[in-house]
Design a protein around this motif. Structure first.
Motif, PDB file in Angstrom:
ATOM      1  N   ALA A  13       0.853  -1.188   0.000  1.00  0.00           N
ATOM      2  CA  ALA A  13       0.000   0.000   0.000  1.00  0.00           C
ATOM      3  C   ALA A  13       0.890   1.238   0.000  1.00  0.00           C
ATOM      4  CB  ALA A  13      -0.919  -0.011   1.214  1.00  0.00           C
ATOM      5  N   VAL A  14       0.280   2.388  -0.257  1.00  0.00           N
ATOM      6  CA  VAL A  14       1.023   3.639  -0.381  1.00  0.00           C
ATOM      7  C   VAL A  14       0.434   4.698   0.551  1.00  0.00           C
ATOM      8  CG1 VAL A  14      -0.368   4.407  -2.353  1.00  0.00           C
ATOM      9  CG2 VAL A  14       1.930   5.304  -2.054  1.00  0.00           C
ATOM     10  N   VAL A  15       1.295   5.539   1.126  1.00  0.00           N
ATOM     11  CA  VAL A  15       0.860   6.569   2.063  1.00  0.00           C
ATOM     12  C   VAL A  15       0.192   7.723   1.315  1.00  0.00           C
ATOM     13  CG1 VAL A  15       1.617   8.248   3.796  1.00  0.00           C
ATOM     14  CG2 VAL A  15       2.685   5.992   3.700  1.00  0.00           C
ATOM     15  N   LYS A  33      -0.427  11.551  21.840  1.00  0.00           N
ATOM     16  CA  LYS A  33      -1.029  11.283  20.531  1.00  0.00           C
ATOM     17  C   LYS A  33      -0.029  10.614  19.595  1.00  0.00           C
ATOM     18  CE  LYS A  33      -3.814  14.958  19.190  1.00  0.00           C
ATOM     19  NZ  LYS A  33      -4.078  16.393  18.982  1.00  0.00           N
ATOM     20  N   PRO A  34      -0.361   9.420  19.109  1.00  0.00           N
ATOM     21  CA  PRO A  34       0.566   8.746  18.187  1.00  0.00           C
ATOM     22  C   PRO A  34       0.445   9.313  16.768  1.00  0.00           C
ATOM     23  CG  PRO A  34      -1.392   7.414  18.502  1.00  0.00           C
ATOM     24  CD  PRO A  34      -1.533   8.608  19.420  1.00  0.00           C
ATOM     25  N   ALA A  35       1.526   9.197  16.017  1.00  0.00           N
ATOM     26  CA  ALA A  35       1.502   9.582  14.603  1.00  0.00           C
ATOM     27  C   ALA A  35       0.617   8.586  13.847  1.00  0.00           C
ATOM     28  CB  ALA A  35       2.911   9.568  14.041  1.00  0.00           C
ATOM     29  N   ILE A  36      -0.081   9.092  12.837  1.00  0.00           N
ATOM     30  CA  ILE A  36      -0.897   8.199  12.012  1.00  0.00           C
ATOM     31  C   ILE A  36      -0.637   8.487  10.532  1.00  0.00           C
ATOM     32  CG2 ILE A  36      -2.715   7.944  13.747  1.00  0.00           C
ATOM     33  CD1 ILE A  36      -4.466   9.728  11.963  1.00  0.00           C
ATOM     34  N   ALA A  37      -0.977   7.493   9.719  1.00  0.00           N
ATOM     35  CA  ALA A  37      -0.877   7.635   8.266  1.00  0.00           C
ATOM     36  C   ALA A  37      -2.164   7.105   7.656  1.00  0.00           C
ATOM     37  CB  ALA A  37       0.315   6.855   7.732  1.00  0.00           C
ATOM     38  N   TYR A  38      -2.578   7.737   6.578  1.00  0.00           N
ATOM     39  CA  TYR A  38      -3.683   7.228   5.766  1.00  0.00           C
ATOM     40  C   TYR A  38      -3.053   6.602   4.539  1.00  0.00           C
ATOM     41  CZ  TYR A  38      -6.761   9.884   8.780  1.00  0.00           C
ATOM     42  OH  TYR A  38      -7.434  10.359   9.867  1.00  0.00           O
ATOM     43  N   ALA A  39      -3.530   5.421   4.159  1.00  0.00           N
ATOM     44  CA  ALA A  39      -2.875   4.701   3.071  1.00  0.00           C
ATOM     45  C   ALA A  39      -3.879   3.981   2.189  1.00  0.00           C
ATOM     46  CB  ALA A  39      -1.884   3.707   3.653  1.00  0.00           C
ATOM     47  N   LEU A  40      -3.421   3.641   0.982  1.00  0.00           N
ATOM     48  CA  LEU A  40      -4.217   2.947  -0.024  1.00  0.00           C
ATOM     49  C   LEU A  40      -3.544   1.628  -0.373  1.00  0.00           C
ATOM     50  CD1 LEU A  40      -6.441   2.934  -2.290  1.00  0.00           C
ATOM     51  CD2 LEU A  40      -4.731   4.058  -3.738  1.00  0.00           C
ATOM     52  N   GLY A  41      -4.278   0.519  -0.266  1.00  0.00           N
ATOM     53  CA  GLY A  41      -3.769  -0.781  -0.670  1.00  0.00           C
ATOM     54  C   GLY A  41      -3.585  -0.838  -2.183  1.00  0.00           C
ATOM     55  N   VAL A  42      -2.469  -1.334  -2.625  1.00  0.00           N
ATOM     56  CA  VAL A  42      -2.125  -1.343  -4.046  1.00  0.00           C
ATOM     57  C   VAL A  42      -2.890  -2.412  -4.816  1.00  0.00           C
ATOM     58  CG1 VAL A  42      -0.225  -1.753  -5.676  1.00  0.00           C
ATOM     59  CG2 VAL A  42       0.154  -0.354  -3.646  1.00  0.00           C
ATOM     60  N   GLU A  43      -3.081  -3.574  -4.256  1.00  0.00           N
ATOM     61  CA  GLU A  43      -3.735  -4.671  -4.970  1.00  0.00           C
ATOM     62  C   GLU A  43      -5.263  -4.554  -4.969  1.00  0.00           C
ATOM     63  OE1 GLU A  43      -2.171  -6.976  -6.773  1.00  0.00           O
ATOM     64  OE2 GLU A  43      -0.271  -6.034  -6.234  1.00  0.00           O
ATOM     65  N   GLU A  44      -5.825  -4.250  -3.834  1.00  0.00           N
ATOM     66  CA  GLU A  44      -7.288  -4.260  -3.698  1.00  0.00           C
ATOM     67  C   GLU A  44      -7.871  -2.873  -3.477  1.00  0.00           C
ATOM     68  OE1 GLU A  44      -7.743  -7.095  -0.529  1.00  0.00           O
ATOM     69  OE2 GLU A  44      -7.677  -8.765  -1.938  1.00  0.00           O
ATOM     70  N   PHE A  45      -7.042  -1.849  -3.511  1.00  0.00           N
ATOM     71  CA  PHE A  45      -7.472  -0.457  -3.362  1.00  0.00           C
ATOM     72  C   PHE A  45      -8.338  -0.252  -2.117  1.00  0.00           C
ATOM     73  CE2 PHE A  45      -6.483  -0.887  -7.871  1.00  0.00           C
ATOM     74  CZ  PHE A  45      -5.606   0.162  -8.021  1.00  0.00           C
ATOM     75  N   ASP A  55       8.599   7.228  17.027  1.00  0.00           N
ATOM     76  CA  ASP A  55       9.801   7.503  16.234  1.00  0.00           C
ATOM     77  C   ASP A  55       9.733   7.009  14.788  1.00  0.00           C
ATOM     78  OD1 ASP A  55      10.949   8.725  18.489  1.00  0.00           O
ATOM     79  OD2 ASP A  55      11.686   6.781  19.185  1.00  0.00           O
ATOM     80  N   VAL A  56       8.536   6.717  14.284  1.00  0.00           N
ATOM     81  CA  VAL A  56       8.385   6.354  12.872  1.00  0.00           C
ATOM     82  C   VAL A  56       7.905   7.597  12.130  1.00  0.00           C
ATOM     83  CG1 VAL A  56       7.079   4.975  11.206  1.00  0.00           C
ATOM     84  CG2 VAL A  56       7.883   3.935  13.333  1.00  0.00           C
ATOM     85  N   SER A  57       8.594   7.926  11.061  1.00  0.00           N
ATOM     86  CA  SER A  57       8.247   9.097  10.259  1.00  0.00           C
ATOM     87  C   SER A  57       8.082   8.677   8.809  1.00  0.00           C
ATOM     88  CB  SER A  57       9.359  10.144  10.380  1.00  0.00           C
ATOM     89  OG  SER A  57       9.045  11.254   9.591  1.00  0.00           O
ATOM     90  N   LEU A  58       7.041   9.176   8.156  1.00  0.00           N
ATOM     91  CA  LEU A  58       6.752   8.827   6.766  1.00  0.00           C
ATOM     92  C   LEU A  58       6.478  10.076   5.950  1.00  0.00           C
ATOM     93  CD1 LEU A  58       4.230   5.935   7.455  1.00  0.00           C
ATOM     94  CD2 LEU A  58       6.605   5.701   6.737  1.00  0.00           C
ATOM     95  N   THR A  59       6.462   9.906   4.639  1.00  0.00           N
ATOM     96  CA  THR A  59       6.029  10.983   3.749  1.00  0.00           C
ATOM     97  C   THR A  59       5.024  10.408   2.749  1.00  0.00           C
ATOM     98  OG1 THR A  59       7.845  10.588   2.204  1.00  0.00           O
ATOM     99  CG2 THR A  59       8.217  12.243   3.905  1.00  0.00           C
ATOM    100  N   ILE A  60       4.285  11.292   2.126  1.00  0.00           N
ATOM    101  CA  ILE A  60       3.313  10.891   1.120  1.00  0.00           C
ATOM    102  C   ILE A  60       4.045  10.156   0.005  1.00  0.00           C
ATOM    103  CG2 ILE A  60       1.680  11.789  -0.596  1.00  0.00           C
ATOM    104  CD1 ILE A  60       1.068  14.026   1.443  1.00  0.00           C
ATOM    105  N   THR A  61       3.445   9.105  -0.486  1.00  0.00           N
ATOM    106  CA  THR A  61       3.941   8.179  -1.524  1.00  0.00           C
ATOM    107  C   THR A  61       4.868   7.094  -0.989  1.00  0.00           C
ATOM    108  OG1 THR A  61       5.886   9.372  -2.354  1.00  0.00           O
ATOM    109  CG2 THR A  61       3.749   9.952  -3.348  1.00  0.00           C
ATOM    110  N   ASP A  62       5.279   7.142   0.294  1.00  0.00           N
ATOM    111  CA  ASP A  62       6.089   6.060   0.865  1.00  0.00           C
ATOM    112  C   ASP A  62       5.288   4.769   0.858  1.00  0.00           C
ATOM    113  OD1 ASP A  62       8.278   7.595   1.450  1.00  0.00           O
ATOM    114  OD2 ASP A  62       7.901   7.702   3.612  1.00  0.00           O
TER     115      ASP A  62
END
Length: 191
Positions: A13-15, A33-45, A55-62
């Motif tokens: 999936a992608v962030v 408050k924990p960090a959260i990400a919204y993501a899209l599954g690649v196979e089943e959308f 201590d986990v950090s992400l960016t869009i498209t990761d």
């Protein structure tokens, strides 16, 4: 990002959005408050909200492994389109387009393999702008030779303009609309 399906297989999936300070509607003190990400599954959308470990950090498209068993994720829950953040919603179309472009063979094969749903309705007719005449043109051309690429599709099927964007539109429609009778690309968790 990836979650695991019922068989324990990874599903990438992608962030779409990353909130390092958690949700604004979370009334807890900032440090809780924990960090959260919204993501899209690649196979089943499928759409997800992922609560991340400290201590986990992400960016869009990761892309990352969002399975609860990973050292990145605290929890995962499936969402509907309306539950996405206001920043994730506009990223959705870009993410879908990137997935379709990255896996062109899979999506060209949809045009090669689409089948009737009922006596009067074909999977191709679910795509925006594809009526009876265009559907029949696609079916005739694929009998001669399977389509090799989106460019091949566009060249061989008169009237089919930008077949990649047609798929992106349909996937978006399946994600946004709750009451669609037929879904071809988006798998929803059984409620």
């Amino acid at each position: 990002m990836s979650e695991h399906n019922e068989n324990g297989e990874r599903v990438p999936a992608v962030v779409l959005d990353y909130l390092p300070n958690g949700r604004a509607d979370d009334d807890r003190p900032q440090y809780q408050k924990p960090a959260i990400a919204y993501a899209l599954g690649v196979e089943e959308f499928r759409l997800f909200e992922v609560t991340l470990e400290e201590d986990v950090s992400l960016t869009i498209t990761d892309r990352f492994d969002a399975d609860r068993r990973s050292d990145v994720v605290a929890s995962v829950r499936e969402l509907d389109y309306g539950d996405l953040s206001s920043s994730a919603q506009p990223e959705l179309e870009h993410a879908i387009r990137a997935i379709v472009e990255e896996d062109q063979r899979r999506f060209v094969d949809f045009y090669n393999d689409a089948q009737p749903i009922t006596l009067r309705l074909h999977q191709l007719n679910l795509l925006p702008g594809i009526g009876k005449k265009l559907r029949n043109n696609i079916l005739e051309e694929r009998k001669r030779k399977p389509f090799e690429s989106f460019e091949d599709l566009e060249e061989r099927v008169s009237g089919l303009h930008n077949p990649k964007e047609v798929l992106v539109e349909r996937i978006l429609e399946e994600l946004r609309e709750d009451d669609l009778k037929y879904r071809t690309f988006v798998r929803r968790e059984e409620q």
